[in-house]
Design an enzyme around this catalytic site. Structure first.
Site: not given
Length: 675
Positions: A194, A275-277
């Site tokens: 991720d 929320m990184r995506a």
């Protein structure tokens, strides 16, 4: 310095080149993870990218590449004189070797000088060298976990922190992170996947014309690197200008509410964690618009960003296939677009303006019949590791073979460990002396000082302070006073499975439970950072279905196709295990093995099969191999043959039910202790 292969001369691999260029336009995307088989120009493409990056202005003499226009206020070589004029140098590409130490990565503090003189003597590491350039990690999946953690933390924060016994140094570390890996050699943990902004899957072309072009260009480059690069100089200059133009345009690109809703809806539809995506997709879509020369993000930019940013974030365990359902993606984007938004009409060609053909001077080419996928070796596809499926002849005849049974749902298993204290590669299974873990003692350093044991060092130096003429508050520390911390952590082991696939195991419900148990143990091995191997026996012999590897998902694939039937050559399976372990000890003597035999204990075929199996088991026991026998015997009448085998192996026997972590019966962790 050798002439790098021109980026524009790469053929095929559009997604790889696009992902690298987007990160060059917007380093905030977070780097690229390139997954693929060997010989697919992964390293060649990364090295070629360096020549496209703009030159970097640095302060002369600064080991941390500070920008003269905005020097790092916390730079260890600072403070810098604002009147000093900067100099320009090419952007660097720094390679992180797989076997690098923590000090080599983050830098090293001279603790002896810090204690004796009170100064922070700091030797920069690779993170400092990569600042404002590219940090390239080949085979990133083979790096130790703690190094990957340090690497990705620095990439996320833009800074590196080095702390030793209360002495701390910080410096800026902003770089374009590129990792390459061959999935056959093992996977990264999902939480580490991720941290990479984008991911790309690469594979060699199977088209003859494309492979011919690979070889033609590579041979021309090898014969005359400078001359070959000169032929592509105009295309390289055009791509470099386009990168600079996109960097300049990037702050002006508008990410409208419609595009933001499409990004959020896509991440929600594919159930990615955190929320990184969403943030990476937004940055990627913006960079795509800038690369295409636009100031507005279109739905096509969002779609391409999803294909690059989401596949690796959907992988939650090693048996999940990477990838994205494009039909589902299109439906999600269309639904959000249909609800009304501010998105302008999309490109009628159905995609953002992508890289142009190198002959047109615009960048990397679109795919065409004359393109080849790589400019590296041009080798053919790698053979499938692990050998072929057992032949009917080796298995005792095709008439005995039954269709493969489906594996039962995997579950969490109880821990199995190798007894004693090892010194193998860092992992999460058995006790071992490691560079990280709890401190259990101190010793004199052998070679370079690693982790200092401060209390032991002071204790060794204290009795000699008067004799050494100590004055003031500082201690007088000498080299023979230094003590290194002895730490205990966990190591990864070689888990070798020996699976009975004979007719006595062939009942579909029973074999499904057996496969489910092995699949569960494979999942446990993945989580504990083990290597795994798989031996099967049936018919007249044993087969090494999977040579020892870090790729547990390859083991799962072999297990799924495992046929059953025929007699039970138990001795052949055990002897095959002995031979495999003997070879592995020569390759890596520090990695201790754990043998897991999955059988009901029956032995048939040949002369004295039971006696032969007992002798083979005693041979393994004599070699010091820790063993567990998973007893698959079922039914109201039980012969206890698996328990007898475990005694011969000087190991532990457990039933399929006892293997579960939630089973009522307790499982002793020491695999040598009798059940």
């Amino acid at each position: 310095m050798s002439t790098p292969y021109p980026f524009s001369a790469l053929v095929g691999q559009e997604e790889l080149r696009l992902a690298l260029l987007l990160n060059a336009v917007s380093p905030a995307i977070g780097g690229v993870l390139v997954r693929g088989e060997k010989g697919t120009a992964k390293s060649t493409a990364v090295r070629a990218l360096t020549t496209l990056l703009p030159r970097v202005a640095v302060i002369p003499g600064c080991r941390f590449s500070c920008d003269p226009a905005a020097p790092d206020p916390g730079c260890p070589d600072g403070p810098h004189d604002p009147a000093v004029e900067g100099t320009a140098r090419p952007a660097r590409m720094v390679e992180l070797p797989v076997g690098a130490s923590e000090d080599r990565l983050v830098g090293a503090l001279d603790i002896e000088r810090a204690l004796a003189e009170g100064v922070k003597a700091f030797e920069p590491g690779l993170l400092a060298a990569a600042h404002r350039g590219i940090l390239y990690v080949d085979e990133v999946n083979l790096l130790h976990d703690h190094l990957v953690d340090l690497l990705l933390d620095a990439a996320a924060m833009g800074a590196s922190y080095v702390e030793r016994e209360g002495v701390s140094v910080r410096h800026a570390a902003r770089f374009l992170l590129v990792g390459t890996m061959n999935p056959e050699e093992g996977e990264l943990r999902p939480q580490l996947l991720d941290r990479f902004g984008l991911t790309v899957e690469v594979a060699a072309s199977r088209e003859t014309d494309e492979r011919v072009e690979v070889v033609r260009r590579r041979l021309a480059y090898d014969a005359d690197p400078a001359g070959f690069a000169a032929k592509w100089a105009a295309q390289e200059a055009d791509v470099r200008r386009r990168v600079l133009a996109a960097q300049s345009l990037l702050p002006e690109v508008r990410l409208g509410d419609s595009a933001l809703r499409q990004i959020a809806a896509t991440c929600a539809a594919f159930e990615v964690d955190g929320m990184r995506a969403d943030i990476v997709m937004a940055r990627t879509a913006t960079a795509l618009a800038a690369w295409a020369g636009r100031t507005v993000v279109l739905a096509e930019d969002v779609r391409q960003a999803a294909l690059l940013a989401l596949p690796h974030r959907r992988r939650r365990n090693p048996f999940d296939a990477p990838g994205l359902d494009e039909d589902k993606l299109d439906e999600t984007l269309e639904r959000e677009r249909g609800e009304g938004g501010d998105d302008p009409d999309p490109d009628p060609d159905g995609g953002p303006e992508g890289p142009q053909d190198p002959d047109d001077g615009g960048g990397p080419p679109r795919r065409s019949p004359g393109d080849a996928p790589e400019a590296g070796s041009g080798q053919g596809p790698a053979p499938d590791s692990g050998g072929a499926e057992p032949s009917p002849a080796a298995a005792g005849g095709a008439q005995d073979t039954q269709p493969p049974a489906a594996a039962a749902q995997p579950y969490k298993t109880r821990p199995l460990t190798v007894p004693g204290l090892g010194e193998g590669a860092a992992g999460r299974r058995s006790r071992a002396r490691t560079a990280h873990g709890r401190t259990t003692g101190a010793r004199r350093p052998e070679g370079a000082l690693g982790r200092l044991h401060l209390a032991a060092t002071i204790q060794a130096a204290a009795p000699h302070q008067r004799a050494r003429g100590r004055e003031g508050r500082g201690l007088v520390i000498r080299e023979d006073d230094l003590r290194q911390a002895v730490r205990e952590g966990r190591e990864g082991n070689l888990v070798l499975f020996v699976v009975d696939a004979s007719g006595s195991m062939a009942a579909r419900q029973r074999m499904g439970a057996v496969k489910g148990a092995v699949l569960s143990l494979l999942l446990d091995a993945y989580q504990r950072r083990d290597k795994v191997g798989l031996i099967t026996f049936r018919g007249s012999g044993a087969e090494l279905a999977l040579p020892p590897t870090s790729s547990v998902d390859t083991g799962a694939a072999r297990l799924e196709k495992l046929p059953t039937g025929g007699r039970t050559p138990l001795a052949a399976g055990l002897l095959k295990a002995h031979e495999v372990l003997r070879i592995e000890r020569l390759r890596d003597a520090s990695r201790r093995p754990l043998l897991v035999v999955v059988t009901d204990g029956r032995a048939t075929g040949g002369r004295e099969p039971v006696a032969l199996a007992a002798r083979a088991a005693r041979l393994l026991a004599a070699s010091g191999t820790a063993a567990v026998v998973v007893d698959c015997e079922s039914g109201p009448v039980r012969l206890g043959l698996a328990g007898a085998l475990a005694q011969e192996l000087a190991g532990l026997a457990v039933t399929l039910g006892e293997l579960r972590a939630d089973s009522v019966s307790a499982l002793v962790k020491d695999v040598r202790r009798a059940a």
